[in-house]
Enzyme design. Structure first.
Site, PDB file in Angstrom:
ATOM      1  N   CYS A   7       7.475   4.541  -5.140  1.00  0.00           N
ATOM      2  CA  CYS A   7       6.726   5.029  -3.987  1.00  0.00           C
ATOM      3  C   CYS A   7       6.342   6.487  -4.226  1.00  0.00           C
ATOM      4  O   CYS A   7       7.171   7.277  -4.679  1.00  0.00           O
ATOM      5  CB  CYS A   7       7.599   4.917  -2.741  1.00  0.00           C
ATOM      6  SG  CYS A   7       6.785   5.486  -1.247  1.00  0.00           S
ATOM      7  N   LEU A   8       5.104   6.836  -3.882  1.00  0.00           N
ATOM      8  CA  LEU A   8       4.659   8.224  -4.074  1.00  0.00           C
ATOM      9  C   LEU A   8       5.441   9.186  -3.181  1.00  0.00           C
ATOM     10  O   LEU A   8       5.492  10.375  -3.455  1.00  0.00           O
ATOM     11  CB  LEU A   8       3.153   8.339  -3.795  1.00  0.00           C
ATOM     12  CG  LEU A   8       2.249   7.552  -4.757  1.00  0.00           C
ATOM     13  CD1 LEU A   8       0.801   7.626  -4.311  1.00  0.00           C
ATOM     14  CD2 LEU A   8       2.399   8.060  -6.182  1.00  0.00           C
TER      15      LEU A   8
ATOM     16  N   GLY B 108      -1.041   2.129  -4.214  1.00  0.00           N
ATOM     17  CA  GLY B 108      -1.140   1.919  -2.774  1.00  0.00           C
ATOM     18  C   GLY B 108      -0.796   3.207  -2.046  1.00  0.00           C
ATOM     19  O   GLY B 108      -0.011   4.015  -2.552  1.00  0.00           O
TER      20      GLY B 108
ATOM     21  N   HIS C 107       5.492   1.265   5.536  1.00  0.00           N
ATOM     22  CA  HIS C 107       5.222   2.674   5.860  1.00  0.00           C
ATOM     23  C   HIS C 107       4.718   2.832   7.293  1.00  0.00           C
ATOM     24  O   HIS C 107       5.022   3.812   7.968  1.00  0.00           O
ATOM     25  CB  HIS C 107       4.176   3.270   4.908  1.00  0.00           C
ATOM     26  CG  HIS C 107       4.732   3.701   3.586  1.00  0.00           C
ATOM     27  ND1 HIS C 107       5.683   4.683   3.469  1.00  0.00           N
ATOM     28  CD2 HIS C 107       4.455   3.289   2.326  1.00  0.00           C
ATOM     29  CE1 HIS C 107       5.967   4.863   2.179  1.00  0.00           C
ATOM     30  NE2 HIS C 107       5.246   4.023   1.463  1.00  0.00           N
TER      31      HIS C 107
ATOM     32  N   GLN D 163       1.462   8.660   4.774  1.00  0.00           N
ATOM     33  CA  GLN D 163       1.938   9.404   3.595  1.00  0.00           C
ATOM     34  C   GLN D 163       1.132  10.694   3.360  1.00  0.00           C
ATOM     35  O   GLN D 163       1.582  11.566   2.632  1.00  0.00           O
ATOM     36  CB  GLN D 163       1.883   8.534   2.337  1.00  0.00           C
ATOM     37  CG  GLN D 163       2.889   7.386   2.340  1.00  0.00           C
ATOM     38  CD  GLN D 163       2.786   6.558   1.081  1.00  0.00           C
ATOM     39  OE1 GLN D 163       1.946   5.675   0.996  1.00  0.00           O
ATOM     40  NE2 GLN D 163       3.602   6.852   0.092  1.00  0.00           N
TER      41      GLN D 163
ATOM     42  N   HIS E 217       4.914  -3.447   1.077  1.00  0.00           N
ATOM     43  CA  HIS E 217       5.473  -2.098   0.898  1.00  0.00           C
ATOM     44  C   HIS E 217       4.707  -1.097   1.770  1.00  0.00           C
ATOM     45  O   HIS E 217       5.299  -0.284   2.489  1.00  0.00           O
ATOM     46  CB  HIS E 217       5.392  -1.718  -0.585  1.00  0.00           C
ATOM     47  CG  HIS E 217       5.771  -0.299  -0.897  1.00  0.00           C
ATOM     48  ND1 HIS E 217       6.872   0.023  -1.648  1.00  0.00           N
ATOM     49  CD2 HIS E 217       5.201   0.882  -0.555  1.00  0.00           C
ATOM     50  CE1 HIS E 217       6.956   1.350  -1.748  1.00  0.00           C
ATOM     51  NE2 HIS E 217       5.947   1.885  -1.089  1.00  0.00           N
ATOM     52  N   GLU E 218       3.366  -1.177   1.705  1.00  0.00           N
ATOM     53  CA  GLU E 218       2.539  -0.225   2.479  1.00  0.00           C
ATOM     54  C   GLU E 218       2.667  -0.474   3.981  1.00  0.00           C
ATOM     55  O   GLU E 218       2.678   0.478   4.774  1.00  0.00           O
ATOM     56  CB  GLU E 218       1.074  -0.311   2.057  1.00  0.00           C
ATOM     57  CG  GLU E 218       0.797   0.031   0.595  1.00  0.00           C
ATOM     58  CD  GLU E 218       1.399   1.346   0.142  1.00  0.00           C
ATOM     59  OE1 GLU E 218       1.477   2.292   0.956  1.00  0.00           O
ATOM     60  OE2 GLU E 218       1.832   1.430  -1.025  1.00  0.00           O
TER      61      GLU E 218
HETATM   62 ZN    ZN Z   1       5.364   3.856  -0.614  1.00  0.00          ZN
END
Ligand code: ZN
Length: 179
Positions: A99-100, A46, A145, A51, A141-142
């Site tokens: 998470c990235l 995701g 963000h 991000q 989660h996304e």
């Molecule tokens: Zn994330």
């Protein structure tokens, strides 16, 4: 298509509240393509636009679940524009999240295991569905963000600070390793 640099905490851009997408333009479609390429390359399942430094209410997801027989991941790219959660279950389910933007750290986060969500797809078409399982976890989660929230914000202060300290230390050590 292009692989975009992914912002990592504590980059302040990750704390911005993303603004709604007004129209699905060619420019936005290019961003979506680039986001998928960036997410697959990372690799991740995701990615929110913020991000990659674009604070717009847009995110892409592909769970890439392995096919039962061959074990090869199946790509099923999903685009969520201006997503909203209409209903969430009272029952919470813990899931080990990463998470990235918080590289190489994972922790259990509890979230509603069933949500009803509304969003626009890549064609600008309105969609509404009940979502469960891993997709519900990743979507929530996304969507965090888009509000400037990271999964570590759901952890105890102790756990969060430990992760942030380790990240800062790893970042400091990186140039030495490269030299
Ligand atoms: Zn994330």
């Amino acid at each position: 298509m292009a692989i975009l640099p992914i912002l990592e905490t504590p980059d302040p851009v990750l704390r911005q509240i993303s603004i709604p997408v007004e129209t699905v333009t060619d420019e936005l479609r290019t961003l979506i393509d680039d986001m998928f390429e960036t997410m697959y390359a990372a690799p991740g399942i995701g990615l929110a636009a913020v991000q990659v430094g674009v604070p717009k209410r847009l995110l892409v997801i592909d769970l890439q679940e392995p096919e039962e027989e061959e074990g090869e991941p199946v790509r099923k790219p999903l685009v969520f524009i201006n997503p909203e959660i209409l209903e969430a279950s009272d029952t919470l389910q813990p899931y080990l999240e990463g998470c990235l933007s918080v590289p190489e750290h994972y922790a259990d986060v509890e979230r509603p295991d069933r949500i009803r969500a509304r969003w626009l797809d890549a064609d600008g078409k309105a969609r509404e569905e009940e979502i469960t399982g891993m997709l519900a976890v990743v979507l929530q989660h996304e969507m965090d963000h888009l509000q400037g929230i990271l999964f570590i914000d759901h952890l105890s202060r102790l756990k969060r600070d430990m992760i942030l300290r380790k990240l800062a230390k790893a970042r400091k050590e990186q140039p030495r390793k490269a030299a």
